[in-house]
Every structure is written in C-alpha cells, then in structure tokens.
Design an enzyme around this catalytic site. Structure first.
Site, PDB file in Angstrom:
ATOM      1  CG  ASP A  84     -10.607  10.136   5.679  1.00 48.84           C
ATOM      2  OD1 ASP A  84     -10.109  10.287   4.549  1.00 48.84           O
ATOM      3  OD2 ASP A  84      -9.981   9.646   6.641  1.00 48.84           O
ATOM      4  CD  GLU A 148      -4.408  10.566   4.904  1.00 50.83           C
ATOM      5  OE1 GLU A 148      -3.162  10.656   4.918  1.00 50.83           O
ATOM      6  OE2 GLU A 148      -5.132  11.272   5.626  1.00 50.83           O
TER       7      GLU A 148
END
Length: 396
Positions: A84, A148
């Site tokens: 991500d 994250e």
C-alpha cells in the site's frame, strides 16, 4: 571472453531487467491504503509459481498475504513488506504517479521507494534462491499487507496473530523499508524507538486580568508544564537510541485580551528508546508533573512499543545482513533506530530478530518519488546474497 563469462553476463542482464520490470508492474497497481488493487494477487501468483504455499485473508477491507516454503531443517526467516502507498499528491510529476516509467535512469512512481522497490528486489532474490541447484535449509516466509501507511490495525498485526496461533516462531524478520540515507545500505535499522502521544488539558479559573489574585491562569500553568516536558532527561538511553519528547501543540481558546484563560490544551509526542516501555514513559511524565496534578488531566494516545536487535551469540540475522552488505559494497552499514514506527514492531520479540534494510528514503511520500535503477540493482544483489547465506547449506 569465455563462454562461461558470456553466460554469466547474460544471466545478470536478465536478472537486472527482471527486477526493474517487477517494480514497474507493482507501481502500476494503484494500491492506496487499504486497497491492494491487484498487487497482492500478483505477488500470490508469482510465489505460488515458485512453490510457496500461499494464503490470502481480509480483515476490515485490508488484504494480507502469508506465503511460506519449507526446505530442510534450519532457520525460520520472514520477509515483511507492504504494497500500500500514500495518495499521489497533486503536483509537478514528471510522469503519471502510477505509470512506473523510467526517466533519467530511475523508476518513477508512487511507492517506488516506500516500499515497492524493496518488494520487487526481494521477489527477484527469492526467485534466484529457489532456482539455485544448491541444497537449501530452513523455512522462508513472505508476510505482506495493504495496511501499513494507515493506522496499521488490520495488517501485519493480524498476520502476527495468525502466525502465533499456528505456533510459527520466526528466528528472524527482514523488513524491506527504505532505510538508506546517502547511499544504498549505508544505514539499516536494528530497531525502532517506541512512540506515544498525549493530550493534556489544564483547567484553571477565569477572571479579569486586573484582578489576577481571583484567578488561576491556565496559560501560566501550561507554560510551566511545557518547560518541564521539554527538559526531561532519559537516563536509560543508549547512544544508538535516544529518547526525544516534542511538544506539538499549545492551544488557548481565549478571544479577548482582558480575560485570564481558564483552559489550556497541550499535545506532545515521545519517541522513546528500548530502555523504556510505554508504561515507564507514562510514569516518568506524570511523576514530573505531579506538582500540577490538581490542575490537569492527560489522555494517552497511539502507543507503539520499541524493539531492538543486537548481534546474537548463535544464529544472528544482523551478522548475516552485515556480511551480505559488506560482500556487495565493501563496507558495513550504520546501525540506527531513528525514524518513525514500522511493521517490524509486530514481529519483534525476545526470540525473533528484526532488521530493516532497504533503498534510500530521500523521495518517499513526495512528488516524483523514485528509485535509481542502480540502487534497485544493488539492493537486489544484497538480498540475493543474504538469502543465499541463510538458506543454502554451504557445507555440501
């Protein structure tokens, strides 16, 4: 040039093209947190093809991947990563942020450095390991999340819970975050400081500024609190891991100049060394502010515990990484615990050694985020040497 040298050169060129193509493909997945946008599916397919057992699972819209392959008995080591990325801010991008184009010898795009470059290099290194005809030992895990860059509540933390439930005990975990400063692998993280935020509300008594004897000035008390916070000493620190407390806000809601304020709000953040835990930090701060206990309340927020990995006596992840870096660069890295928090904290414990090692971090989260191809090839070579040193039985 001999035939063997020609074949080696050709193989090297193929590997170089492979890791660059991997990164370009990963950038093209618009995987803004928590969406994986196909990136984890793509990784799943590649790892399955290499012989890994793969499991995807979703938690609150977050996609996680646990993949593993077992060789002969030996160390159990994981690569931890995230696909991500933060949103691509508007600005003067030299190319579209999710195009993955090569410009001026670098791959450009959101996530190129943080941390799709690390994922691409580790995938290429993993492929080299699997295709080696040498005898292999140990177990290799891939632990990847799409959560994250956000609150990190449903990503690596959930992966760690799932591993613990299954009785999987990692000996080591390599986190591919961008840790380097001026040159690739000039710095690696052998730990991270803890993080703890807080909000203090000071309650005084309002009144006319001409009659201060009838008031309790919340601003004056707040100023003394800020002074005490900023002058704290932390005697359990080590040279490589220093605690810092930073006041991040002072707010007094007072719109007139002849009124003593009755309320003052102070926010601060502590980045603390592995000599402390969050409870110890809370105790130290409240003890320092004890003289003002009648006037303030405090709310603690977002605790993240620290971790620290030193060179172990027996099997040592730090020693393996340092050796791989020296082998490829001729120098050893600086060990650091600086920076923000990372997902490494979810895997670190009294047994599991965690080291972060990746490309330079000078463009992360910025417009025109990029990784020079030379840097990408270097981290790929280091990961390849690292996996070989840990998983190939050199005695045979």
């Amino acid at each position: 040039m001999s035939l063997a040298m020609i074949e080696k050169t050709n193989n090297s060129n193929v590997l170089h093209a492979q890791v660059v193509a991997y990164l370009q493909t990963l950038i093209q997945f618009e995987s803004v947190t928590p969406n994986q946008a196909g990136a984890i599916d793509w990784l799943n397919d590649h790892l399955t093809e290499l012989g890994f057992s793969c499991e995807q699972f979703k938690v609150k819209g977050v996609t996680n991947l646990i993949a593993h392959i077992d060789f002969a008995p030996g160390p159990c080591v994981a690569f931890s990563g995230h696909i991500d990325v933060v949103p691509a801010a508007t600005g003067n991008w030299l190319s579209p942020p999710f195009a993955g184009r090569i410009l001026n010898g670098a791959v450009y795009g959101r996530g190129a450095a943080d941390m799709k470059g690390g994922v691409a290099a580790m995938l290429s290194a993993t492929k080299s390991l699997i295709h080696s005809n040498k005898k292999k030992i140990g177990s290799l895990y891939w632990l990847v999340t799409s959560d994250e860059e956000g609150e990190a509540e449903f990503g690596s933390q959930e992966i760690a819970y799932r591993l613990a439930k299954r009785g999987v005990i990692l000996d080591g975990c390599i986190v591919g975050e961008p840790t380097s400063h001026l040159h690739v692998v000039d710095t690696i993280k052998n730990g991270r400081r803890g993080a703890l935020s807080a909000r203090i509300v000071v309650n005084g008594k309002a009144g006319h500024v001409a009659y201060p004897e009838h008031t309790v000035n919340a601003a004056h008390i707040g100023a003394k609190i800020v002074n005490l916070l900023s002058t704290q000493t932390w005697d359990l620190d080590e040279t490589s891991s220093k605690t810092t407390l930073q006041v991040t806000g002072i707010n007094i809601k007072n719109v007139v100049d002849n009124l003593v304020p009755s309320n003052c709000e102070i926010t601060f953040n502590v980045r603390y060394s592995h000599g402390y835990n969050s409870d110890a930090v809370k105790s130290r701060v409240t003890q320092a502010l004890n003289q003002f206990a009648a006037y303030y309340s405090i709310e603690w927020q977002r605790p993240c515990e620290p971790y620290y990995t030193s060179a172990a006596k027996d099997w040592s992840l730090l020693s393996h990484i340092e050796h791989a870096i020296y082998q490829e660069t001729g120098s050893y890295p600086l060990l650091s615990t600086s920076g923000g928090t990372s997902d490494g904290r979810f895997f670190a414990n009294n047994h599991t050694q965690v080291i972060e090692c990746g490309v330079r971090n000078h463009t992360i989260h910025q417009v025109n985020e990029n990784v020079p191809i030379e840097d990408l090839l270097k981290i790929n070579a280091i990961y390849t040497s690292l996996l070989k040193s840990m998983f190939i039985n050199l005695r045979d």
